[in-house]
Design a protein around this motif. Structure first.
Motif, short mmCIF file in Angstrom:
data_model
loop_
_atom_site.label_atom_id
_atom_site.label_comp_id
_atom_site.label_asym_id
_atom_site.label_seq_id
_atom_site.Cartn_x
_atom_site.Cartn_y
_atom_site.Cartn_z
N LEU A 117 0.82 -1.22 0.00
CA LEU A 117 0.00 0.00 0.00
C LEU A 117 0.85 1.27 0.00
O LEU A 117 0.46 2.29 -0.55
N LYS A 118 2.02 1.20 0.60
CA LYS A 118 2.93 2.34 0.62
C LYS A 118 3.76 2.42 -0.66
O LYS A 118 4.08 3.52 -1.13
N ALA A 119 4.13 1.29 -1.23
CA ALA A 119 5.02 1.25 -2.39
C ALA A 119 4.30 1.56 -3.69
O ALA A 119 4.87 2.24 -4.57
N THR A 120 3.08 1.11 -3.85
CA THR A 120 2.36 1.27 -5.11
C THR A 120 2.22 2.72 -5.55
O THR A 120 2.51 3.04 -6.71
N PRO A 121 1.81 3.66 -4.68
CA PRO A 121 1.69 5.05 -5.12
C PRO A 121 3.03 5.68 -5.54
O PRO A 121 3.06 6.64 -6.30
N LEU A 122 4.14 5.12 -5.06
CA LEU A 122 5.46 5.63 -5.42
C LEU A 122 5.92 5.09 -6.78
O LEU A 122 6.93 5.55 -7.31
N GLY A 123 5.22 4.11 -7.30
CA GLY A 123 5.63 3.51 -8.56
C GLY A 123 6.60 2.36 -8.39
O GLY A 123 7.30 1.99 -9.31
N ILE A 124 6.63 1.79 -7.19
CA ILE A 124 7.46 0.61 -6.95
C ILE A 124 6.58 -0.60 -7.25
O ILE A 124 5.54 -0.79 -6.62
#
Length: 95
Positions: free
Chosen positions: A19-26
């Motif tokens: 949930l934290k990584a997805t918005p960063l494009g990871i």
């Protein structure tokens, strides 16, 4: 009911990191005892200078592995250490 078993706790931790990584494009996080990799989407939502700065300040621990991967070269012996490593990186990239 009682306490959650370790597998359930790990599932919650993995979901939280996604949930934290997805918005960063990871798009992918791979970690093991000897290090791992972060894979980025073609246009990640991370300032490229943050990645460059990380690599320049800690070149023995972080390296680019192609255009869309960050390689982590350090011992990450247990799950707690791996979780802390990813949390630190996600905070650094999100700031």
């Amino acid at each position: 009911f009682g306490l959650l078993p370790p597998a359930a706790k790990n599932l919650f931790l993995v979901t939280e990191l996604k949930l934290k990584a997805t918005p960063l494009g990871i798009t992918k996080i791979e970690l093991g005892a000897q290090g791992g990799r972060l894979s980025f989407a073609p246009e990640p939502n991370i300032d490229p200078m943050k990645i460059i700065s990380l690599i320049q300040t800690r070149p023995q621990e972080y390296k680019l592995d192609g255009q869309q991967r960050l390689k982590i070269v350090r011992a990450l012996d247990d799950l707690d250490t791996r979780h802390k490593e990813i949390e630190e990186l996600l905070k650094r990239f999100a700031a």
